[in-house]
Scaffold this active site. Structure first.
Site, PDB file in Angstrom:
ATOM      1  N   CYS A  40       1.354   2.827  -4.923  1.00 53.35           N
ATOM      2  CA  CYS A  40       0.124   2.850  -5.703  1.00 53.35           C
ATOM      3  C   CYS A  40       0.201   3.888  -6.817  1.00 53.35           C
ATOM      4  O   CYS A  40       0.836   3.648  -7.840  1.00 53.35           O
ATOM      5  CB  CYS A  40      -1.086   3.059  -4.792  1.00 53.35           C
ATOM      6  SG  CYS A  40      -2.665   2.718  -5.620  1.00 53.35           S
ATOM      7  N   HIS A 143      -0.171  -1.479  -1.026  1.00 56.97           N
ATOM      8  CA  HIS A 143      -0.042  -0.503   0.055  1.00 56.97           C
ATOM      9  C   HIS A 143       0.647  -1.121   1.270  1.00 56.97           C
ATOM     10  O   HIS A 143      -0.021  -1.526   2.232  1.00 56.97           O
ATOM     11  CB  HIS A 143      -1.429   0.027   0.448  1.00 56.97           C
ATOM     12  CG  HIS A 143      -2.032   0.923  -0.574  1.00 56.97           C
ATOM     13  ND1 HIS A 143      -1.872   2.289  -0.536  1.00 56.97           N
ATOM     14  CD2 HIS A 143      -2.763   0.640  -1.683  1.00 56.97           C
ATOM     15  CE1 HIS A 143      -2.494   2.823  -1.569  1.00 56.97           C
ATOM     16  NE2 HIS A 143      -3.038   1.844  -2.281  1.00 56.97           N
ATOM     17  N   GLU A 145       2.105   0.334   3.597  1.00 54.53           N
ATOM     18  CA  GLU A 145       1.910   1.145   4.802  1.00 54.53           C
ATOM     19  C   GLU A 145       0.768   0.610   5.667  1.00 54.53           C
ATOM     20  O   GLU A 145       0.763   0.784   6.885  1.00 54.53           O
ATOM     21  CB  GLU A 145       1.672   2.627   4.446  1.00 54.53           C
ATOM     22  CG  GLU A 145       0.323   2.953   3.843  1.00 54.53           C
ATOM     23  CD  GLU A 145       0.199   2.731   2.339  1.00 54.53           C
ATOM     24  OE1 GLU A 145      -0.757   3.284   1.756  1.00 54.53           O
ATOM     25  OE2 GLU A 145       1.027   2.017   1.743  1.00 54.53           O
TER      26      GLU A 145
END
Length: 165
Positions: A40, A143, A145
């Site tokens: 990001c 993202h 993650e």
């Protein structure tokens, strides 16, 4: 992060020290050929630190049907990206398209001449880029993650990064 452009109210309170520090560290990593994965803001600072520019606020500066700043939960896909054929992400994922989450209001306006595009959203926003002729020096706008526990593709990205270390 304003990258020398007039700050918009939508950007919130700036942190110039953070911008300077992260830009310095990224440039040093590139000089030394150190692997990194920017997520990001990591993609945004990579682009800005190497001479590119950013949309300061996508909703007000570039109209789109895609909402780039989704509401929670973040572990779901909200739009697609096309991967650059023959690029690093194409090689990692083994496919031309990927569904991603999206939680950002800034984005790449002009790509740095030091970078090459790895992925583009359905509305033409660059969603991933890497250092030209580099190793694993990559930034993604989404993202991964948030997906890493239940999405094999996100796991593959982190695994490729770990192998590059």
């Amino acid at each position: 992060m304003s990258n020398g452009e007039e700050r918009l109210d939508a950007c919130g309170v700036p942190c110039p020290k953070r911008d300077v520090q992260e830009s310095f560290l990224l440039k040093k990593a590139i000089e030394r050929g150190l692997p990194f994965l920017g997520i990001c803001r990591g993609l945004q600072i990579l682009n800005a630190a190497t001479g590119g520019s950013l949309f300061q606020d996508l909703p007000s500066q570039r109209s789109s049907k895609i909402i780039h700043c989704m509401k929670p939960p973040y572990d779901r896909a909200v739009h697609g990206v096309k991967l650059s054929h023959g690029g690093m992400l194409f090689d990692i994922f083994g496919k031309e398209e990927l569904q991603v989450n999206s939680y950002h209001h800034q984005g790449i306006k002009v790509l740095s001449s030091c970078l090459e595009t790895e992925a583009v959203s359905e509305d033409g926003i660059i969603e991933a880029a890497r250092v030209k002729n580099g190793g694993f020096e990559l930034g993604v706008q989404w993202h991964p993650e948030f997906f890493s526990r239940n999405d094999m593709l996100s796991y593959l990205l982190f695994e490729a990064f770990a192998k590059a270390l």
